[in-house]
Design an enzyme around this catalytic site. Sequence first.
Site, PDB file in Angstrom:
ATOM      1  N   TYR A 274      -1.625 -10.568   4.652  1.00 42.10           N
ATOM      2  CA  TYR A 274      -1.613  -9.459   4.885  1.00 42.10           C
ATOM      3  C   TYR A 274      -2.513  -8.773   5.251  1.00 42.10           C
ATOM      4  CZ  TYR A 274      -1.011  -3.862   4.452  1.00 42.10           C
ATOM      5  OH  TYR A 274      -1.712  -2.670   5.119  1.00 42.10           O
TER       6      TYR A 274
ATOM      7  N   LYS B 101       1.449  -9.843   8.071  1.00 40.49           N
ATOM      8  CA  LYS B 101       0.878  -8.916   8.272  1.00 40.49           C
ATOM      9  C   LYS B 101      -0.408  -8.417   9.125  1.00 40.49           C
ATOM     10  CE  LYS B 101       1.970  -4.451   6.557  1.00 40.49           C
ATOM     11  NZ  LYS B 101       1.938  -3.793   5.900  1.00 40.49           N
TER      12      LYS B 101
ATOM     13  N   ARG C 274      -8.689  -1.392   4.885  1.00 39.96           N
ATOM     14  CA  ARG C 274      -8.701  -0.842   3.783  1.00 39.96           C
ATOM     15  C   ARG C 274      -9.130  -2.154   3.253  1.00 39.96           C
ATOM     16  NH1 ARG C 274      -4.576   2.718   2.019  1.00 39.96           N
ATOM     17  NH2 ARG C 274      -3.454   3.902   3.451  1.00 39.96           N
TER      18      ARG C 274
ATOM     19  N   ILE D  18       6.314  -4.604   9.669  1.00 38.80           N
ATOM     20  CA  ILE D  18       6.571  -3.601   8.473  1.00 38.80           C
ATOM     21  C   ILE D  18       6.115  -2.532   8.388  1.00 38.80           C
ATOM     22  CG2 ILE D  18       5.638  -4.116   6.021  1.00 38.80           C
ATOM     23  CD1 ILE D  18       5.727  -6.785   6.864  1.00 38.80           C
TER      24      ILE D  18
ATOM     25  N   THR E 263       0.922  -1.405  -0.261  1.00 39.78           N
ATOM     26  CA  THR E 263       0.041  -0.146  -0.101  1.00 39.78           C
ATOM     27  C   THR E 263       0.990   0.999   0.154  1.00 39.78           C
ATOM     28  OG1 THR E 263      -1.712  -1.484   1.046  1.00 39.78           O
ATOM     29  CG2 THR E 263      -1.669   1.375   1.061  1.00 39.78           C
TER      30      THR E 263
ATOM     31  N   TYR F  40     -12.683  -4.956  -1.592  1.00 39.04           N
ATOM     32  CA  TYR F  40     -14.063  -4.699  -2.450  1.00 39.04           C
ATOM     33  C   TYR F  40     -14.984  -5.970  -2.564  1.00 39.04           C
ATOM     34  CZ  TYR F  40     -16.799  -2.505  -5.294  1.00 39.04           C
ATOM     35  OH  TYR F  40     -17.876  -1.956  -6.190  1.00 39.04           O
TER      36      TYR F  40
END
Length: 291
Positions: free
Chosen positions: A132, A160, A137, A202, A43, A106
């Site tokens: 992740y 992550k 998000r 991270i 990202t 999405y």
Amino acid sequence: MFTGSLVALITPFKNGSVDEKGFEKFVAWQIKEGTDGLVPCGTTGESPTLSHEEHMRVVELCIEAAGGRVPVIAGTGSNSTAEAIHLTRHAKEAGATAALVVMPYYNKPTPEGQYRHFKAIHDAVDLPIIIYNIPGRSVVDMSVETMARLAKLTNIVGVKDATNDLARPVRTKLAIQKEFCMLSGEDATVMAFLAQSGDGCISVSANVAPRMLSEMHGAWRKGDVKAAMAINERLTPLHEALFCESSPGPVKYAANLLGHCQADLRLPLCEIAAESKERVSQAMRGAGLIN
């Protein structure tokens, strides 16, 4: 497998294109400053607005610049399983150490869909995979149960975790009952994450404070909690300032203050506001990173 401070690399742009030389210099500086690992095309690297060709080129540049000195965990995620397989296969061929695969965003897959997505990537490419999990998000949140199910697959090696759920790492450890790398995706809560069985972070802030964060994680591993906490406290205003607007806008501005790149972003992200610039500048000065 992966520990310490790993940097979620920005992607510098120049005249609208990827600044390849600037990126290679930035990677070299990161390694010189003690960063424990490199994560291109996440990202923070503006992967949503990179073309496939640019995405793959950035991964290649990172691997070439690293030269085997530190691990490279290439961002290869997508909400299309076929596309994620394609990017992961390229990362494998380019020489990446592992892949960072984001939760499909999405389209909101069910737990069974999440499992099948990651298993399909796992079965298609022989490369270690870091899940992740970033519900802020991607909207969907992978449960501990689904993660434990995926952890039974040989190359699903870690997560992550950007949930900000500080009970999650120890619950995950108890559910999986084997070595499983747990990396925080939240700079502001990293010390609590480490205390709850985490292995590293991270980090966005590592783009501009790599040495301090490397030293913080090194102190933690040595059991010098006081030193680690002192660095963390010094950097906390910076962690907060770098998310005063949508990332990576603030961190690119901060990197520009250090002379590493232009602060250019690709739409729909745009230049951060004047008050945000002042907040980032103050935090950088407070951390001793600029005068």
